[in-house]
Design an enzyme around this catalytic site. Structure first.
Site, short mmCIF file in Angstrom:
data_model
loop_
_atom_site.label_atom_id
_atom_site.label_comp_id
_atom_site.label_asym_id
_atom_site.label_seq_id
_atom_site.Cartn_x
_atom_site.Cartn_y
_atom_site.Cartn_z
N CYS A 1 0.79 -1.28 -0.18
CA CYS A 1 0.04 -0.03 -0.14
C CYS A 1 0.61 1.36 0.16
O CYS A 1 0.18 2.45 0.02
CB CYS A 1 -0.92 0.04 1.38
N CYS B 1 2.99 -3.62 5.73
CA CYS B 1 2.20 -3.16 6.91
C CYS B 1 2.12 -4.66 7.84
O CYS B 1 1.49 -5.35 7.37
CB CYS B 1 0.98 -2.66 6.34
N CYS C 1 -3.81 -1.97 6.25
CA CYS C 1 -3.34 -2.02 4.93
C CYS C 1 -4.24 -2.36 3.89
O CYS C 1 -4.18 -1.56 2.71
CB CYS C 1 -2.25 -2.94 5.05
#
Lengths: 352, 180, 375
Positions: free
Chosen positions: A284, A310, A316
């Protein structure tokens, strides 16, 4: 001692048989009935939220005292649960004592909803407490977590239950609980300060990774559980209530909202969070979330490639939909201090 | 507990929710099943703790269920106060430095808790309070001052709950209380 | 890594459970009956009962079968089941002298009133594998015994009573309360009362108690006891009848009991021996004896050695706690590990930088391979 031993055996007898037989020996039918019962009754035979009311009362009493004395470890008679000790039995007892059929429950393990153990705990609650479950942090009333706080800001409507393996920050400097309880009684934390000082002398900085010792409400030294340092600032002056529960060590403690939680540090060795220099989540693109590294084989040279992602998988997923979604996107307030990446986080959020 | 009109599972859960919110946010008022003091006792008391109460109905119901372990207000873990003149809060258990959680939970049955101007107002600050929060209780100033004194030896002390009809508020010993 | 839906985690758990079950049923052999486990693997079920604190031989048989023979796993199943049961009464205290003993030996004396009853034991026989058991058709070697009907068994005099009559053995300490402590209801705080210690030991893991007891004998402790008695037999379980209010026997439990005399004088003036006590469900002599060593060691109140340190012993002997925490290490720990990696990298950088002589502590440069570590 003999009485105790015999007492444990009383549950094997059928009360009906004992009465009609005039109190002599137990008939074998009752044991077969017990075995049948296990097969057929199953979960339906249990009280709402699995725990009997007696157990819930004890856990609830401990929780109330824990909240009244922030940071103090309150002993309670932790019940054996269908999960092994070390796998969240304290957290689960706390959650099951809190949940109501109208609640929505989120469970994460090391930041992941889909972790096998989180799924197991969620199953137990859904089956026995009849709650809705969710992976969306902002939709949950109760969140049970092993070793992380969510990236999204928690509100005053939410309660966080953290699973705790080792209840005492002082365990690092003394294995004896007896000695440590005396230290807490007299606010005598010199031994921890010496330990931190020796760290700095030896390594140039404080070598504590997670379970970073914090001072709660200026009175009790607390082990925040193995959350990364990244998450420690979120406990300070939070809007939500945090309950920390240990099943094996049989202690519950708490951080009420709007309570000061200060990580121990020196003037010239400030508390710092983990760094992810020049890294971003490969999925992301976030540079302001706690990342974990994943090594994967590369197809070309047969080598390895390290990528970062993440750790908070549900956040995320949201950021993949809406890049740069703020951690307080669901709130209508300013001055949010929820650790690194939030407007008023201050110096704790060192993302160089 | 059904004899008291209290559902042993769901009403106690709702009462606990109110107690937890009240203790985590001292001075805030929360709705619970009525009568609040009965609901609180039903939620907290069984034979694992000692309880002091003059309420005959409660005593009978708890005894029938084998849940009453009676003690004097000075020795009880949970003290139910029907009238503040029945007890001297200074005698209640405050716990020890090693185990402050042994200090009593004192449940006052009061007529009102909330915003009634004519009642005593207390201002609370400390853990659980963002800044300060005021609440009024139908108890005399002297009683609340006595409570403040008992809570001034932190972490030893008692934790107080004010139960009025269908609502409650609480003052844990960690809160700083000022009688206004 | 794509977003994985919640149900995938649950499906994985169900499959893992099924694979575990498959290990038990995959072979060609006939399904093991619970009565077979109960009757033919009595030591295993006894261990499961003793470590769970629940006397229920057939449920123990079920647990052992389900756990595929893993004693801690079986004890875990029983303890979890036990915690769901309503406790509606407590037994009347039983005098261990009432035990219908099938075995009673007293190493302290050559002979004792009531006699040395060897009973069922392999203590004196050679440990040779018996290949006759492979055949599957063995018979009861006592079938042809000529047994007299000797009437009611004698009450066996408790050997420690003999020593107490002479005032040579310390009396048990009086406690203030009438109610025994229950560590399953109130967690242990230190220093623990003796009844709390004994309860924890009685439910403790056999291996842990054996190892720690052995440590005391091996030299890491002062206690090297002489056993006054080891008894195996059945003790009555009695409750007060709800209507007649008379004590009534509802069942018997098989137990192993041991008492040890410790040649350490309790007081300087009027010296008396100290003693250790052990009791477990089922036949488990090493655990009962191990308990006496640990009970006596803890009473020394010295803490010089692990076996004498009440906190150390009670913290380490509970099978559920130890197995749970050890096995929990298999759970994901990558968040905390990431934090640990951050620390070591930071420290290596700091050391690497000082070796190069620069003062840039804000460097994000990964340390080069030639950074010296004082290994």
């Amino acid at each position: 001692m003999t009485e105790r031993g015999s007492n444990e055996g009383a549950d094997d007898s059928d009360p009906q048989a004992a009465e009609t037989d005039g109190g002599t020996h137990v008939t074998s039918d009752s044991v077969d009935a017990a075995l049948d019962d296990i097969e057929t009754t199953g979960v339906a035979g249990y009280n709402y939220a699995y725990l009997d009311e007696h157990t819930k009362r004890e856990v609830r009493r401990a929780m109330l005292k824990a909240v009244a004395i922030p940071g103090h470890q309150v002993p309670y008679a932790s019940r054996p649960m269908p999960l092994a000790r070390g796998w969240g039995t304290g957290g689960i007892q706390a959650s099951l004592s809190l949940l109501d059929p109208t609640d929505t429950f989120k469970v994460i393990d090391q930041g992941a909803d889909e972790s096998v153990n989180a799924a197991n705990i969620r199953r137990l609650a859904a089956d026995t407490a009849d709650v809705e479950t969710t992976t969306d942090t902002t939709a949950a009333d109760v969140i049970q977590s092993r070793h992380r706080l969510p990236e999204e800001v928690l509100t005053d409507e939410q309660r966080l239950v953290l699973q705790v393996p080792i209840t005492d920050a002082l365990r690092k400097v003394d294995p004896s609980d007896t000695a440590n309880r005396r230290r807490h009684a007299h606010q005598n934390y010199g031994k921890m300060w010496v330990h931190l000082y020796e760290n700095v002398v030896e390594y140039g900085e404080i070598n504590i990774a997670s379970r970073y010792p914090t001072m709660v409400a200026g009175r009790y030294l607390m082990d925040p559980s193995p959350i990364p340092r990244w998450d420690v600032p979120k406990l300070d002056d939070a809007d939500h209530l945090t309950i920390l529960a240990a099943g094996r060590e049989a202690r519950i403690y708490a951080v009420p909202p709007h309570t000061s939680v200060e990580p121990l540090a020196f003037e010239d060795r400030a508390f710092t969070v983990e760094r992810f220099p020049d890294q971003a989540c490969h999925a992301c693109g976030s540079t302001d979330t706690y990342l974990v590294e994943v090594s994967e084989e590369t197809t070309d040279e047969g080598g390895f490639e390290t990528r970062y992602a993440c750790n908070d998988s549900s956040f995320c997923a949201k950021r993949r939909e809406t890049p740069a979604l703020s951690k307080d996107h669901h709130l209508d307030q300013s001055g949010v201090d929820w650790g690194p990446g939030t407007p008023d986080a201050g110096d704790g959020g060192e993302t160089k | 507990m059904r004899a008291l009109g209290i559902d042993p599972v769901h009403d106690t859960r709702q009462t606990f929710d109110g107690l937890l919110s009240a203790m985590s946010r001292p001075g805030s008022v929360h709705a619970v099943p009525a009568p609040a003091d009965h609901a609180i006792i039903a939620t907290l008391v069984d034979h694992e703790v000692t309880a002091a109460t003059n309420d005959e109905t409660l005593r009978t119901v708890l005894s029938e269920q084998g849940r009453l372990n009676p003690a004097t207000p000075a020795d009880a873990d949970v003290v139910h106060v029907l009238d503040h003149t029945d007890i001297d809060i200074r005698d209640c258990k405050r716990g020890s430095l090693v185990e402050p959680s042994d200090g009593a939970t004192v449940v006052y049955r009061v007529d009102r808790v909330g915003t009634e101007q004519t009642d005593t107002t207390i201002r609370l600050s400390g853990p659980g309070v963002d800044g300060a929060r005021s609440v009024s209780v139908s108890l005399p100033e002297a009683e609340l001052s006595a409570l403040t004194a008992v809570q001034s030896d932190y972490p030893r002390g008692v934790d107080a709950v004010f139960a009025a009809d269908d609502r409650l508020a609480a003052v844990p010993r960690s809160a700083t209380m000022e009688v206004v | 890594m794509g977003y994985v839906a919640v149900t995938a985690g649950e499906e994985v758990i169900t499959r893992a459970e099924q694979l575990f079950e498959k290990q038990r049923v995959d072979g060609d052999s006939a399904e093991l009956g619970i009565d077979q486990v109960d009757e033919q693997l009595g030591r295993l079920t006894a261990q499961a009962m003793s470590e769970s604190g629940l006397y229920a031989p057939r449920l123990a048989g079920l647990a052992v079968k389900q756990a595929q023979g893993d004693t801690i796993e079986a004890a875990f199943l029983l303890r979890a089941y036990r915690s769901t049961l309503e406790r509606y009464d407590e037994t009347v205290t039983v005098d261990p002298g009432e035990m219908i003993a099938s075995r009673r030996v007293s190493p302290a004396f050559k002979d004792v009133p009531g006699g040395q009853i060897l009973g069922a034991t392999k203590d004196y026989t050679q440990r040779l594998l018996d290949f006759a058991l492979e055949g599957g058709e063995t018979s009861d070697p006592t079938a042809e015994w000529d047994v007299d009907d000797a009437g009611e068994p004698d009450r066996l005099t408790n050997v420690t009573e003999l020593l107490r009559e002479e005032d040579l053995l310390h009396e048990p300490d009086k406690t203030d309360s009438e109610e025994p402590t229950d560590t399953t209801r109130k967690s242990v705080t230190h220093p623990p009362a003796r009844d709390a210690v004994l309860q924890e030991l009685a439910r403790g893991e056999t291996g842990a108690i054996t190892a720690l007891g052995y440590s005391a004998l091996r030299g890491y402790g002062q206690v090297h006891p002489t056993l006054a008695e080891v008894r195996v037999g059945r003790l009555p379980v009695r409750i007060t009848h709800p209507y007649t209010e008379e004590p009534v026997t509802v069942t018997h439990t098989e137990v192993t009991e041991s008492e040890a005399v410790v040649p350490v004088y309790e007081k300087r003036d009027d010296p008396q021996f100290a003693f250790g006590y052990g009791l477990t469900f089922g036949r488990n002599e090493r655990k009962a004896i191990g308990m006496t060593v640990l009970d006596a060691s803890i009473q020394l109140d010295s803490e010089a050695e692990p076996a004498e340190n009440a906190e150390f012993v009670l913290d380490t002997i509970d099978g559920m706690d130890s197995f749970g925490f050890i096995e929990h290490l298999k759970l994901p720990h990558y968040v905390t590990f990431q934090s640990i990696l951050d620390r070591i990298r930071s420290i290596r950088e700091r050391q690497g930088v000082s070796a190069e002589g620069a003062a840039d502590t804000g460097s994000t440069h990964q340390p080069a391979a030639e950074v010296s570590d004082d290994d």
